[in-house]
Design an enzyme around this catalytic site. Structure first.
Site, PDB file in Angstrom:
ATOM      1  N   ALA A 120       9.897   2.230  -1.702  1.00 40.26           N
ATOM      2  CA  ALA A 120       9.812   3.060  -2.908  1.00 40.26           C
ATOM      3  C   ALA A 120      10.938   4.091  -2.941  1.00 40.26           C
ATOM      4  O   ALA A 120      11.561   4.312  -3.988  1.00 40.26           O
ATOM      5  CB  ALA A 120       8.450   3.750  -2.977  1.00 40.26           C
ATOM      6  N   LYS A 124       0.819  -1.212   0.000  1.00 41.13           N
ATOM      7  CA  LYS A 124       0.000   0.000   0.000  1.00 41.13           C
ATOM      8  C   LYS A 124       0.850   1.258   0.000  1.00 41.13           C
ATOM      9  O   LYS A 124       1.842   1.351   0.708  1.00 41.13           O
ATOM     10  CB  LYS A 124      -0.905   0.007   1.238  1.00 41.13           C
ATOM     11  CG  LYS A 124      -1.897   1.139   1.270  1.00 41.13           C
ATOM     12  CD  LYS A 124      -3.191   0.687   1.899  1.00 41.13           C
ATOM     13  CE  LYS A 124      -4.233   1.768   1.888  1.00 41.13           C
ATOM     14  NZ  LYS A 124      -4.697   2.135   0.578  1.00 41.13           N
ATOM     15  N   VAL A 141       6.765   1.036   5.609  1.00 39.60           N
ATOM     16  CA  VAL A 141       7.701   0.157   4.911  1.00 39.60           C
ATOM     17  C   VAL A 141       7.590   0.324   3.391  1.00 39.60           C
ATOM     18  O   VAL A 141       8.604   0.338   2.684  1.00 39.60           O
ATOM     19  CB  VAL A 141       7.509  -1.318   5.331  1.00 39.60           C
ATOM     20  CG1 VAL A 141       8.415  -2.246   4.534  1.00 39.60           C
ATOM     21  CG2 VAL A 141       7.785  -1.474   6.829  1.00 39.60           C
ATOM     22  N   CYS A 142       6.391   0.499   2.890  1.00 38.91           N
ATOM     23  CA  CYS A 142       6.209   0.677   1.439  1.00 38.91           C
ATOM     24  C   CYS A 142       6.847   1.980   0.968  1.00 38.91           C
ATOM     25  O   CYS A 142       7.442   2.032  -0.114  1.00 38.91           O
ATOM     26  CB  CYS A 142       4.733   0.638   1.075  1.00 38.91           C
ATOM     27  SG  CYS A 142       3.983  -0.983   1.362  1.00 38.91           S
ATOM     28  N   THR A 143       6.740   3.022   1.766  1.00 39.95           N
ATOM     29  CA  THR A 143       7.370   4.298   1.425  1.00 39.95           C
ATOM     30  C   THR A 143       8.887   4.161   1.465  1.00 39.95           C
ATOM     31  O   THR A 143       9.582   4.631   0.555  1.00 39.95           O
ATOM     32  CB  THR A 143       6.888   5.415   2.370  1.00 39.95           C
ATOM     33  OG1 THR A 143       5.470   5.542   2.234  1.00 39.95           O
ATOM     34  CG2 THR A 143       7.550   6.736   2.039  1.00 39.95           C
TER      35      THR A 143
END
Length: 150
Positions: A50, A40, A45-47
């Site tokens: 990315a 998401k 963690v996704c940020t």
């Protein structure tokens, strides 16, 4: 059925972070791809993941690879996420989860959270690496490691 190392990745289409049609045939068989699935936009963690791909993007480009991120977020969410974090690579919206199914990305944490898996596809469209870990930063290291060995 999940794609396995040695498989040729089939062509697929999706909408990118600007609402444009993305067709994998423009890349598969022509360019090395690092396709990473993440749960998401705008989660910690996704940020981090990315932004790590962003910070190493020039290394990927110099080694002849294109980075593509995939999640079920909307096109608008992808556009905002991409602009907010100045992401130089493509994000694909997979709201129907057809790409997750095509690649065979499993869910994590008792099936509640979409999985985090990176696929490394060579210039011939062959799958060389499938890396599954909920730790975002390790994906970048693994992808760069295999690129440098080629």
């Amino acid at each position: 059925m999940a794609l396995q190392i040695g498989d040729i990745v089939p062509n697929f289409t999706a909408k990118d972070n600007y609402g444009n049609d993305f067709d994998s045939k423009d890349y598969l068989g022509k360019k090395t791809l690092v396709i990473y699935f993440y749960p998401k936009n705008d989660t910690r963690v996704c940020t981090e993941q990315a932004c790590s791909f962003r910070d190493n993007y020039e290394d990927f480009k110099a080694l002849g690879a294109e980075v593509i991120g995939v999640s079920s977020d909307t096109i608008d969410s992808h556009q905002q996420f991409s602009e907010k974090h100045k992401l130089p690579f493509i994000l694909l919206s997979d709201s129907s989860k057809k790409l997750r199914k095509l690649f065979g990305v499993p869910n994590d944490l008792l099936g509640l959270i979409p999985g985090r898996v990176t696929y490394f596809v060579d210039k011939n469209g062959m799958l060389l690496l499938v890396f599954n870990s909920m730790s975002g930063k390790i994906h970048i290291e693994k992808a760069l490691e295999i690129l440098k060995r080629m």
